[in-house]
Scaffold this motif. Sequence first.
Motif, PDB file in Angstrom:
ATOM      1  N   SER A  78      -2.846  -0.268  -1.985  1.00  0.00           N
ATOM      2  CA  SER A  78      -2.597  -1.684  -2.229  1.00  0.00           C
ATOM      3  C   SER A  78      -2.663  -1.969  -3.720  1.00  0.00           C
ATOM      4  O   SER A  78      -3.552  -1.489  -4.419  1.00  0.00           O
TER       5      SER A  78
ATOM      6  N   LYS B 278      -1.476   0.234   3.395  1.00  0.00           N
ATOM      7  CA  LYS B 278      -2.802   0.532   2.839  1.00  0.00           C
ATOM      8  C   LYS B 278      -3.749   0.878   3.978  1.00  0.00           C
ATOM      9  O   LYS B 278      -3.405   0.740   5.158  1.00  0.00           O
TER      10      LYS B 278
ATOM     11  N   ASP C 165       1.509  -4.128  -0.550  1.00  0.00           N
ATOM     12  CA  ASP C 165       1.197  -2.759  -0.156  1.00  0.00           C
ATOM     13  C   ASP C 165       2.196  -1.787  -0.764  1.00  0.00           C
ATOM     14  O   ASP C 165       3.337  -2.151  -1.064  1.00  0.00           O
TER      15      ASP C 165
END
Length: 284
Positions: free
Chosen positions: A128, A156, A133
């Motif tokens: 992240s 993530k 993400d």
Amino acid sequence: NTLKFQYEITAGAWSTGGNLNTARGLLGGAGTQTAALGFGGSTGPAPTGATESYNGSTWTEVNDLNSARRSLGGDGTQTSAIGFGGLTGSTETWNGTSWTEVADLNTSRRDIAGIAVENTAALAAGGSLDPGDQAVTESWNGSTWTEVNDLNTARKDLGSSGTVPAGLVFGGAPTTGATESWNGSSWTEVNNLNTARSTLAGAGTSTLALAFGGNLAPGDAANTEEWNGVSWVETTDLNTARGYLAGAGSDSSALAFGGLAPSATTATEEWTKPSFTTKTVSTD
């Protein structure tokens, strides 16, 4: 007479191991069931650099990371490990005694998956980075990080297993069961987890892996699944449901430790899967 072979397979099970000295989640893990390393993480709002070594029954405090951090990636052995990312992009290598700061990731990020056999070769996948993400994958050669082909699904808080030339990642957030296999140059989508979840841990190889724990909104998961190289099979749950835990070992002899359940825990569990027994029966 004809000989008939019958295979009796016994499911694996989790048993209680020795507790961590420092309760924490969002930590990194490396090693095997009887020779593991746990490092970093968070006991509350603040990250920690605490590192502990496991001998199969007891955790011992050893030298801390140079940069306290949580949500980091890492892997390797008890004497040759690597930790990277988290609230910083820095990378540190462990030589069995102490951590040394080395080159930073090209893309600083947290909630990242790590794959390594030793600290001289590693893979950092996903994670992240505000505002979203990541699908970014980087390869470590012992001195520098190089960007390689991205994940097919940006995410993530994913689990991982395997090696740099043959890795596996699975699950993650936004909540998914997506599984991808790494062949040394690119990621290929394969069969999904049966239970989509994030913040889970993994152990094993790219063809024989274990996925355990994680988060199933609104609660934590105890789910454990085995990967046979083609598909995931549900098996015996963890005794303590939790997310943001660390894992180490193989698909037949794994270790799960730390995590949030929902507060930081010291719980350690050992996975043992007996080898199957062969019976020979004579028939007419």
